[in-house]
Write an enzyme that holds these catalytic residues in place. Structure first.
Site, PDB file in Angstrom:
ATOM      1  N   HIS A 248      39.097 -34.941  11.357  1.00 41.29           N
ATOM      2  CA  HIS A 248      38.502 -34.661   9.795  1.00 41.29           C
ATOM      3  C   HIS A 248      39.018 -33.386   9.452  1.00 41.29           C
ATOM      4  O   HIS A 248      38.679 -32.882   8.327  1.00 41.29           O
ATOM      5  CB  HIS A 248      37.156 -34.695   9.982  1.00 41.29           C
ATOM      6  CG  HIS A 248      36.240 -33.489  10.601  1.00 41.29           C
ATOM      7  ND1 HIS A 248      36.105 -33.572  12.020  1.00 41.29           N
ATOM      8  CD2 HIS A 248      36.034 -32.221  10.219  1.00 41.29           C
ATOM      9  CE1 HIS A 248      35.310 -32.488  12.343  1.00 41.29           C
ATOM     10  NE2 HIS A 248      35.295 -31.631  11.523  1.00 41.29           N
ATOM     11  N   ASP A 276      37.671 -39.461  15.748  1.00 38.30           N
ATOM     12  CA  ASP A 276      38.035 -38.311  14.938  1.00 38.30           C
ATOM     13  C   ASP A 276      38.984 -37.275  15.955  1.00 38.30           C
ATOM     14  O   ASP A 276      38.762 -36.261  16.726  1.00 38.30           O
ATOM     15  CB  ASP A 276      36.637 -37.300  15.156  1.00 38.30           C
ATOM     16  CG  ASP A 276      36.644 -36.009  14.262  1.00 38.30           C
ATOM     17  OD1 ASP A 276      37.485 -35.915  13.519  1.00 38.30           O
ATOM     18  OD2 ASP A 276      35.479 -35.460  14.040  1.00 38.30           O
ATOM     19  N   GLY A 355      33.394 -24.751  11.141  1.00 35.92           N
ATOM     20  CA  GLY A 355      34.240 -23.724  11.482  1.00 35.92           C
ATOM     21  C   GLY A 355      34.764 -23.932  13.007  1.00 35.92           C
ATOM     22  O   GLY A 355      35.821 -23.570  13.484  1.00 35.92           O
ATOM     23  N   SER A 357      34.836 -26.807  14.380  1.00 31.94           N
ATOM     24  CA  SER A 357      35.288 -28.293  14.350  1.00 31.94           C
ATOM     25  C   SER A 357      36.737 -28.110  15.132  1.00 31.94           C
ATOM     26  O   SER A 357      37.526 -27.339  14.658  1.00 31.94           O
ATOM     27  CB  SER A 357      35.540 -28.855  12.828  1.00 31.94           C
ATOM     28  OG  SER A 357      34.162 -29.279  12.812  1.00 31.94           O
ATOM     29  N   SER A 372      33.865 -32.407  17.163  1.00 30.48           N
ATOM     30  CA  SER A 372      33.740 -33.284  15.986  1.00 30.48           C
ATOM     31  C   SER A 372      32.830 -32.859  15.005  1.00 30.48           C
ATOM     32  O   SER A 372      33.016 -32.312  14.067  1.00 30.48           O
ATOM     33  CB  SER A 372      33.491 -34.816  16.450  1.00 30.48           C
ATOM     34  OG  SER A 372      33.212 -35.676  15.234  1.00 30.48           O
TER      35      SER A 372
END
Length: 463
Positions: A248, A276, A355, A357, A372
């Site tokens: 993502h 993801d 952030g 992620s 994720s």
């Protein structure tokens, strides 16, 4: 309760802490070579315990310190926990293979993970489980049945709104497929659409509405236009260097800059939703290293990618909140974000914030996955989900950068023939041949030189 050697290991760890080293000689693998044995000189597997072959002794001090902070452990307990988890993973893997379709899951518990429970659908298996030092639990549904039910929910979710029933997973501890729902009617609709037997499902009410952590060495920041994410794990693909991260965070072709705002690379492939996962190829200014960023910026070495069992300790590195630890709650979870549903992720008690992620999850020295999404935060606590690293490596044909593994065989040391291959991702239950023998995989991982089946009893069992 695991065999008494676990209690000996815990005591040994306490004694060793003062010396700053972890001694693993008391484990069964190390003790199995008897001086009086009439067999030929001990093979690598008879000299190494599962903890040794899983590189527990190479765990970074930063990981141990974060485990102490977030799991409320002493230094000795943190060390003992990693040893016990490595041993439990191997025992659980062997029992999974032995029990076959009766197998109903396994999990560790206790402050040092000294207790392993293995569930079965057949009471006749109890003695076999207990003989391996584990606690047996007889339940109504096998893992295969629960996985099949969850797979039907996954398929139904493609045509059914799941925003109000955003999370579902196989929970081996309660022997059920759990659907976490903001509205129970949404959970009921999903279950009915899937045609799943209601006796397999437990609905839990939640206020949780997970979302990708968008706001925008592993754990370091990178930027894509106006967004920021975190590097998961450095990887290679042939001679190309790069890193794994969350899908993502960007699409194929999205350009990235590093933490220092210097041009870095671009996304080569990305999958989101559904999964993801993504990877970024970097330019020649950037070099892949086998490390993630730990507590206080300290580097944490990555030894491999053996997946940890439910209940095991796990730590996360991200560019917003840094380094935090928790435990593995469930594998094979599906979660619905506003953008759609992703499946096959792992649910944990580790906190994260926007952030973070794409950042790294690691257990001991073993890479687990990339951040994720989740709910909550690192002030009040939260739940997070990570994309497991092994399916990501397999999907994109990547090789994890590691500190572990041995060297390629030198002159006069030919590699034994067989189907085992370094760089390939293996799942529990897979079989390979090596050196004329057949082996069955105990725990999912990406193979590497130095992790050949005879020398890694944590990962392979001779069939």
């Amino acid at each position: 309760m695991l065999p008494t050697h676990h209690r000996r290991v815990a005591a040994a760890c306490a004694a060793v802490t003062a010396a700053g080293a972890l001694v693993l000689a008391g484990l069964p693998g190390a003790a199995s070579a008897s001086p009086s044995s009439s067999a030929s000189p001990a093979s690598p597997s008879s000299r190494l315990s599962p903890a040794e072959s899983a590189a527990v002794g190479k765990t970074s001090p930063g990981v141990l310190k974060a485990m102490q902070r977030d799991l409320g452990l002493t230094s000795a307990q943190a060390e003992a926990r990693l040893v016990n988890e490595a041993e439990a993973g191997a025992v659980a893997g062997a029992l999974r293979n032995a029990l076959g379709r009766d197998f109903a899951g396994a999990w560790v518990h206790g402050a040092t993970s000294a207790k392993l429970t293995v569930a079965t659908t057949d009471a006749a298996d109890v003695s076999r489980i207990e003989a391996r030092g584990a606690r047996a639990e007889v339940v109504g549904h096998s893992v295969a049945q629960l996985d099949a039910a969850k797979a039907r929910l996954d398929r139904a979710a493609k045509k059914t709104a799941t925003r109000d029933a955003p999370v579902w997973y196989v929970d081996v501890r309660s022997n059920a497929v759990v659907v976490r729902a903001v509205k129970t009617s949404a959970a009921k609709s999903l279950v009915e659409a899937a045609g799943v037997d209601a006796s397999l499902v437990r609905v839990e009410r939640t206020t949780e509405r997970p979302r990708p952590l968008y706001d925008l060495v592993g754990g370091e920041a990178y930027y894509m236009g106006g967004g920021r994410c975190s590097i998961g794990f450095p990887v290679t693909k042939g001679t190309q260097q790069g890193f794994a991260t969350a899908g993502h965070c960007g699409r194929a072709g999205t350009a990235t800059t590093g933490y220092n705002q210097v041009a870095q690379g671009s996304f080569q492939a990305s999958v989101f939703p559904g999964n993801d996962m993504a990877w970024v190829a970097t330019n020649t200014q950037w070099t892949a290293t086998p490390y993630v960023k730990g507590q206080g910026g300290q580097r944490v070495g990555v030894g491999g990618s053996t997946q940890s069992p439910v209940g095991a300790s796990i730590c996360r590195s991200g560019s917003t909140t840094g380094w935090h630890c928790g435990t593995v709650s469930q594998h094979n979870t599906s979660v619905t974000y506003p953008e759609g549903t992703i499946s096959g992720v792992t649910r944990t008690t580790v906190c994260a914030e926007p952030g973070d992620s794409g950042g790294s999850y690691i257990s001991g020295s073993q890479a687990q996955g990339v951040t994720s999404g989740g709910s909550g935060n690192c002030s009040s606590g939260g739940t997070t989900y990570h994309q497991p690293i092994n399916p990501l490596l397999q999907r994109f044909g990547l090789t994890l950068k590691t500190t572990g593994g041995g060297e390629d065989p030198g002159p006069g040391e030919p590699e034994p023939g067989g189907t085992w291959a370094a760089g390939k991702v293996y799942a529990a239950g897979d079989t390979v041949t090596y050196g004329g023998a057949t082996y069955r995989c105990l725990q999912g991982h990406q193979a590497q030189q130095g992790w050949e089946p005879p020398s890694t009893p944590a990962l392979w069992q001779q069939a």
